[in-house]
Design a protein around this motif. Structure first.
Motif, short mmCIF file in Angstrom:
data_model
loop_
_atom_site.label_atom_id
_atom_site.label_comp_id
_atom_site.label_asym_id
_atom_site.label_seq_id
_atom_site.Cartn_x
_atom_site.Cartn_y
_atom_site.Cartn_z
N CYS A 78 31.80 68.55 -18.38
CA CYS A 78 31.31 67.94 -19.62
C CYS A 78 32.40 67.12 -20.30
O CYS A 78 33.59 67.29 -20.01
CB CYS A 78 30.83 69.05 -20.56
N PRO A 79 32.01 66.24 -21.23
CA PRO A 79 33.02 65.43 -21.93
C PRO A 79 33.77 66.27 -22.96
O PRO A 79 33.62 66.11 -24.16
CB PRO A 79 32.19 64.33 -22.58
N SER A 80 34.56 67.17 -22.45
CA SER A 80 35.35 68.07 -23.28
C SER A 80 36.82 67.69 -23.16
O SER A 80 37.19 66.92 -22.27
CB SER A 80 35.16 69.51 -22.78
N ASN A 81 37.61 68.26 -24.01
CA ASN A 81 39.06 68.01 -23.95
C ASN A 81 39.60 68.59 -22.64
O ASN A 81 39.49 69.79 -22.40
CB ASN A 81 39.73 68.70 -25.15
N PRO A 82 40.17 67.74 -21.75
CA PRO A 82 40.60 68.26 -20.45
C PRO A 82 41.66 69.35 -20.57
O PRO A 82 41.63 70.33 -19.83
CB PRO A 82 41.21 67.04 -19.74
N PHE A 83 42.57 69.19 -21.52
CA PHE A 83 43.75 70.09 -21.59
C PHE A 83 43.41 71.46 -22.16
O PHE A 83 43.94 72.46 -21.72
CB PHE A 83 44.84 69.45 -22.46
N GLY B 145 42.85 57.74 -17.46
CA GLY B 145 43.85 58.80 -17.55
C GLY B 145 43.23 60.18 -17.38
O GLY B 145 43.82 61.06 -16.74
N VAL B 146 42.04 60.38 -17.92
CA VAL B 146 41.36 61.68 -17.78
C VAL B 146 40.99 61.92 -16.32
O VAL B 146 41.21 63.00 -15.77
CB VAL B 146 40.10 61.75 -18.68
N ALA B 147 40.48 60.87 -15.66
CA ALA B 147 40.10 61.01 -14.25
C ALA B 147 41.33 61.34 -13.41
O ALA B 147 41.26 62.20 -12.51
CB ALA B 147 39.44 59.73 -13.75
N THR B 148 42.43 60.69 -13.70
CA THR B 148 43.67 60.96 -12.95
C THR B 148 44.06 62.42 -13.12
O THR B 148 44.50 63.07 -12.18
CB THR B 148 44.81 60.05 -13.49
N ARG B 149 43.89 62.92 -14.34
CA ARG B 149 44.25 64.30 -14.62
C ARG B 149 43.42 65.27 -13.77
O ARG B 149 43.91 66.27 -13.27
CB ARG B 149 44.03 64.56 -16.11
N TYR B 150 42.13 64.99 -13.62
CA TYR B 150 41.28 65.87 -12.80
C TYR B 150 41.57 65.70 -11.30
O TYR B 150 41.27 66.57 -10.49
CB TYR B 150 39.80 65.64 -13.09
N GLY B 151 42.09 64.53 -10.96
CA GLY B 151 42.55 64.30 -9.59
C GLY B 151 41.43 64.37 -8.57
O GLY B 151 40.28 63.99 -8.84
N ASP B 152 41.76 64.94 -7.40
CA ASP B 152 40.78 64.86 -6.30
C ASP B 152 39.64 65.88 -6.43
O ASP B 152 38.80 65.97 -5.55
CB ASP B 152 41.47 64.96 -4.93
N LEU B 153 39.60 66.59 -7.55
CA LEU B 153 38.45 67.46 -7.79
C LEU B 153 37.18 66.61 -7.99
O LEU B 153 36.08 67.03 -7.67
CB LEU B 153 38.72 68.29 -9.05
N LEU B 154 37.38 65.40 -8.52
CA LEU B 154 36.22 64.57 -8.91
C LEU B 154 35.63 63.80 -7.74
O LEU B 154 36.34 63.18 -6.97
CB LEU B 154 36.64 63.54 -9.95
N ASP B 155 34.29 63.84 -7.67
CA ASP B 155 33.58 62.94 -6.76
C ASP B 155 32.98 61.79 -7.54
O ASP B 155 32.86 60.68 -7.04
CB ASP B 155 32.46 63.71 -6.03
N GLY B 156 32.55 62.08 -8.75
CA GLY B 156 31.93 61.05 -9.57
C GLY B 156 32.47 61.10 -10.99
O GLY B 156 32.93 62.15 -11.45
N TYR B 157 32.41 59.95 -11.66
CA TYR B 157 32.97 59.88 -13.01
C TYR B 157 32.09 58.95 -13.85
O TYR B 157 31.82 57.81 -13.44
CB TYR B 157 34.40 59.34 -12.92
N ILE B 158 31.66 59.45 -14.99
CA ILE B 158 30.79 58.66 -15.87
C ILE B 158 31.64 58.12 -17.02
O ILE B 158 32.25 58.90 -17.76
CB ILE B 158 29.63 59.51 -16.45
N VAL B 159 31.62 56.82 -17.15
CA VAL B 159 32.51 56.13 -18.09
C VAL B 159 31.67 55.24 -19.00
O VAL B 159 30.67 54.67 -18.56
CB VAL B 159 33.51 55.27 -17.27
N ASP B 160 32.09 55.10 -20.22
CA ASP B 160 31.35 54.27 -21.17
C ASP B 160 31.54 52.77 -20.87
O ASP B 160 32.58 52.37 -20.33
CB ASP B 160 31.82 54.57 -22.60
N HIS B 161 30.56 51.99 -21.29
CA HIS B 161 30.65 50.52 -21.14
C HIS B 161 31.96 50.00 -21.74
O HIS B 161 32.57 49.08 -21.21
CB HIS B 161 29.47 49.85 -21.85
#
Ligand code: GDP
Length: 316
Positions: free
Chosen positions: A197-202, A256-272
């Protein structure tokens, strides 16, 4: 379809918005929300679980739309009275909200687990989806600033996120056992998607991922992992996410958030608003409207996220 279960990792305010969207489009037995408990603490003799509480109130439709936390139609007689007596009033506990903390603390002291209490309260409040604490074992987030290590709520509420954060620690996380229902779900071959979810990663997602075996279990589930960026237009919608990223030497951006999650992510939803600068983040990017103001916004973003996960699953 045998893969029907959606597992959503969530903190409080931002995470609960998407969790609500998911709960509006999925039958209750197809949604398991994993709640961060790193923010939990003991205060005024009560055991408080802020992220579980926010998720509970939001999914029950009794959340406070003004603050984003706590209960709707709240009154503050207890806080006013305790303040007048010279008691601690820096952590705001409304009169209605107080009932949950008192009742949870009573049951925990009788020996019930946090997950049992959470599940029963959710049932009583008519919540169809499951909210499962990441663990029944104790994990406590702490932060290191100039003044040394401080407890999470001291940083977040008492000091209003003012201290500069140099480092975070999740005390107990490596020995904490991820809740058995979460592990069983991830092993079941029934997981359709793992949604971050769009939560604080840290402070909301990383305590969950820090428990031993959690990342491996997510990866081994075979389900696509899709995160929604909590950063919109280079800024946090609310809270210290962007500030923390800068303080930790990271780029305060959706990328930067996606980089932090690294290779865990397959997909990433980003705002326009962040589409131009997103580049290659090692995950399939979907551009969407990610600011959730209304109920339809929450529902639409939940659909976009699940569609992205389903499309990724077809590629496997
Ligand atoms: P906390 O545990 O209460 O701090 O809440 P979370 O960690 O779940 O959520 C905080 C994050 O939610 C912040 O980084 C916000 O930017 C993000 N957030 C809040 N509302 C929205 C929204 O409508 N859309 C998106 N994309 N992010 C949001």
């Amino acid at each position: 379809m045998s893969r029907r279960l959606v597992v959503a990792l969530s903190g409080g305010v931002g995470g609960a918005k998407l969790a609500l969207g998911l709960s509006l489009i999925l039958p209750g037995d197809e949604l398991l929300v994993v709640a961060n408990t790193g923010d939990d603490f003991e205060h005024l003799g009560l055991i408080i679980s802020p992220d579980i509480d926010t998720l509970t109130y939001v999914l029950a439709g009794i959340d406070n739309p003004v603050t984003g936390w706590g209960r709707r139609d709240e009154t503050w007689s207890f806080m006013d009275s305790i303040g007048a007596l010279g008691g601690e009033d820096w952590f705001r506990l409304g009169d209605r909200d107080l009932a949950l903390h008192v009742e949870r603390s009573r049951r925990l002291r009788l020996g019930q687990s946090l997950s049992e209490v959470t599940s029963d309260i959710c049932r009583r409040l008519g919540i169809g989806a499951r909210i499962v604490p990441m663990s029944d074992d104790r994990v406590r987030t702490r932060l290191r600033s100039e003044a040394g290590w401080i407890d999470f709520q001291d940083y977040f509420v008492r000091q209003q996120c003012r201290p500069v954060v140099h480092e975070l620690a999740f005390d107990g996380a490596t020995s904490a056992r991820p809740h058995a229902d979460i592990v069983a779900a991830l092993r079941s071959n029934e997981v359709r998607a793992v949604i971050i979810c769009p939560s604080n990663p840290f402070i909301s997602i990383e305590p969950i991922l820090a428990m031993s075996g959690m990342r491996d279990a997510i990866e081994a589930s075979g389900a696509p992992v899709v995160a929604v960026s909590p950063i919109i237009g280079g800024k946090a919608v609310k809270g210290p996410t962007a500030k923390m990223m800068r303080e930790l030497g990271l780029e305060a951006s959706a990328a930067g958030v996606a980089t932090r999650y690294g290779d865990l992510l397959d997909g990433y939803i980003v705002d326009h608003a962040d589409a131009d600068g997103i580049g290659d983040v090692g995950a399939r990017v979907t551009i969407a409207r990610t600011l959730m103001r209304s109920l339809p916004d929450r529902e639409m973003l939940a659909r976009v996220t699940l569609d992205a996960a389903d499309a990724l699953a077809l590629l496997r």
